[in-house]
Design a protein around this motif. Structure first.
Motif, PDB file in Angstrom:
ATOM      1  N   THR A   1       0.864  -1.172   0.000  1.00 51.27           N
ATOM      2  CA  THR A   1       0.000   0.000   0.000  1.00 51.27           C
ATOM      3  C   THR A   1       0.910   1.234   0.000  1.00 51.27           C
ATOM      4  O   THR A   1       1.686   1.424   0.946  1.00 51.27           O
ATOM      5  N   PRO A   2       0.872   2.055  -1.050  1.00 48.02           N
ATOM      6  CA  PRO A   2       1.804   3.185  -1.150  1.00 48.02           C
ATOM      7  C   PRO A   2       1.321   4.404  -0.371  1.00 48.02           C
ATOM      8  O   PRO A   2       0.880   5.403  -0.939  1.00 48.02           O
ATOM      9  N   ASP A   3       1.430   4.349   0.943  1.00 48.24           N
ATOM     10  CA  ASP A   3       0.951   5.436   1.788  1.00 48.24           C
ATOM     11  C   ASP A   3       2.007   5.852   2.808  1.00 48.24           C
ATOM     12  O   ASP A   3       1.685   6.323   3.896  1.00 48.24           O
ATOM     13  N   GLY A   4       3.285   5.684   2.451  1.00 46.85           N
ATOM     14  CA  GLY A   4       4.357   6.024   3.379  1.00 46.85           C
ATOM     15  C   GLY A   4       4.421   7.507   3.681  1.00 46.85           C
ATOM     16  O   GLY A   4       4.078   8.347   2.840  1.00 46.85           O
TER      17      GLY A   4
ATOM     18  N   ASP B   1       6.831   9.439   3.708  1.00 48.66           N
ATOM     19  CA  ASP B   1       7.776  10.197   2.893  1.00 48.66           C
ATOM     20  C   ASP B   1       7.495  10.093   1.400  1.00 48.66           C
ATOM     21  O   ASP B   1       8.315  10.542   0.587  1.00 48.66           O
ATOM     22  N   LEU B   2       6.360   9.510   1.019  1.00 49.81           N
ATOM     23  CA  LEU B   2       6.085   9.279  -0.401  1.00 49.81           C
ATOM     24  C   LEU B   2       6.140  10.571  -1.214  1.00 49.81           C
ATOM     25  O   LEU B   2       6.772  10.616  -2.274  1.00 49.81           O
ATOM     26  N   ASP B   3       5.488  11.625  -0.736  1.00 49.32           N
ATOM     27  CA  ASP B   3       5.472  12.878  -1.494  1.00 49.32           C
ATOM     28  C   ASP B   3       6.885  13.416  -1.693  1.00 49.32           C
ATOM     29  O   ASP B   3       7.252  13.868  -2.791  1.00 49.32           O
TER      30      ASP B   3
ATOM     31  N   LEU C   1       8.933  13.490  -9.934  1.00 46.15           N
ATOM     32  CA  LEU C   1       7.708  12.813 -10.370  1.00 46.15           C
ATOM     33  C   LEU C   1       6.571  13.097  -9.396  1.00 46.15           C
ATOM     34  O   LEU C   1       6.802  13.513  -8.256  1.00 46.15           O
ATOM     35  N   SER C   2       5.364  12.837  -9.843  1.00 48.01           N
ATOM     36  CA  SER C   2       4.236  12.847  -8.925  1.00 48.01           C
ATOM     37  C   SER C   2       4.267  11.551  -8.121  1.00 48.01           C
ATOM     38  O   SER C   2       4.876  10.553  -8.560  1.00 48.01           O
ATOM     39  N   PRO C   3       3.633  11.518  -6.962  1.00 43.03           N
ATOM     40  CA  PRO C   3       3.592  10.260  -6.198  1.00 43.03           C
ATOM     41  C   PRO C   3       3.031   9.103  -7.013  1.00 43.03           C
ATOM     42  O   PRO C   3       3.563   7.991  -6.965  1.00 43.03           O
TER      43      PRO C   3
ATOM     44  N   VAL D   1       5.166   5.652  -7.997  1.00 40.05           N
ATOM     45  CA  VAL D   1       4.715   4.318  -7.608  1.00 40.05           C
ATOM     46  C   VAL D   1       4.506   3.441  -8.838  1.00 40.05           C
ATOM     47  O   VAL D   1       4.857   2.244  -8.823  1.00 40.05           O
ATOM     48  N   GLU D   2       3.969   4.000  -9.911  1.00 34.16           N
ATOM     49  CA  GLU D   2       3.749   3.225 -11.130  1.00 34.16           C
ATOM     50  C   GLU D   2       5.063   2.681 -11.677  1.00 34.16           C
ATOM     51  O   GLU D   2       5.126   1.539 -12.156  1.00 34.16           O
ATOM     52  N   ILE D   3       6.118   3.473 -11.624  1.00 34.27           N
ATOM     53  CA  ILE D   3       7.434   3.000 -12.074  1.00 34.27           C
ATOM     54  C   ILE D   3       7.982   1.969 -11.092  1.00 34.27           C
ATOM     55  O   ILE D   3       8.504   0.923 -11.494  1.00 34.27           O
ATOM     56  N   PHE D   4       7.835   2.241  -9.806  1.00 35.88           N
ATOM     57  CA  PHE D   4       8.397   1.377  -8.767  1.00 35.88           C
ATOM     58  C   PHE D   4       7.864  -0.045  -8.878  1.00 35.88           C
ATOM     59  O   PHE D   4       8.626  -1.018  -8.749  1.00 35.88           O
TER      60      PHE D   4
END
Length: 202
Positions: free
Chosen positions: A86-89, A91-93, A101-103, A107-110
């Motif tokens: 779940t990408p809600d860390g 420090d994500l932003d 990049l945008s968050p 995440v899409e690349i990651f």
């Protein structure tokens, strides 16, 4: 090769870290397959392999594994793991912004990347994963957190890691997973082993 204790020797490998680690994992696998008398444990790390033996182990036979060229000791992936995230860390932003990049785009690349378990350390079951593009390499946090929640997916330098338990930590928090990474009742206790492949999915 140098002595690292009573009946323990440390083999070291040169080059950039990713290639040195590949050589270390290859040497560890070759030593494990060799059936040398007296082997007790073999522990690959970022650039080294610790070999622990008994008095029966002849250290002179270990030198060849350190000197062997990389292509002589191919590393075979043991397993591939798909880890739900779940990408809600917290420090994500900031992670995405530093990568330009945008968050969502980060995440899409990651989640398209495939990582390799280089070695384990820091805490039981904590795997250092290689495969992060250089543009995504970030320094550790200036001030470590007192407690990072178990299951946190995080980045620091060239590594991606997942915290198996709640511990202090200074890595950048990308997301979290409910996947259990270390269980003393399991055999082996650690989900990951050096050479394994890891992918994250949403």
């Amino acid at each position: 090769m140098k002595e690292a204790g009573e009946f323990a020797w440390l083999l070291a490998f040169e080059g950039d870290e990713a290639h040195a680690n590949e050589a270390a994992r290859g040497a560890a696998a070759s030593i494990r397959r060799s059936g040398l008398p007296g082997l007790v444990d073999i522990v690959p790390a970022a650039r080294t392999v610790l070999v622990v033996g008994s008095p029966e182990l002849d250290p002179a036979r270990l030198a060849a594994f350190e000197a062997a060229p990389l292509h002589a000791a191919p590393v075979v992936s043991l397993r591939t793991h798909e880890i739900p995230m779940t990408p809600d860390g917290e420090d994500l932003d900031e992670i995405a912004s530093l990568a330009g990049l945008s968050p969502h785009a980060f995440v899409e690349i990651f989640v398209q990347l495939t990582f390799t378990v280089g070695f384990l350390g820091f805490s039981p079951g904590f795997a250092y994963l290689y495969g992060l593009p250089e543009a995504f390499h970030l320094p550790r946090r200036g001030t470590p957190r007192v407690a990072v929640p178990a299951g946190s997916v995080a980045l620091a330098g060239p590594y991606v890691g997942i915290y198996p338990a709640s511990t202090p930590g200074g890595w950048n928090l990308l997301g979290r997973t409910a996947h259990r990474l270390f269980d003393l009742r399991a055999d082996p206790p650690s989900l990951f082993a050096p050479g394994d492949r890891v992918r994250f999915r949403l």
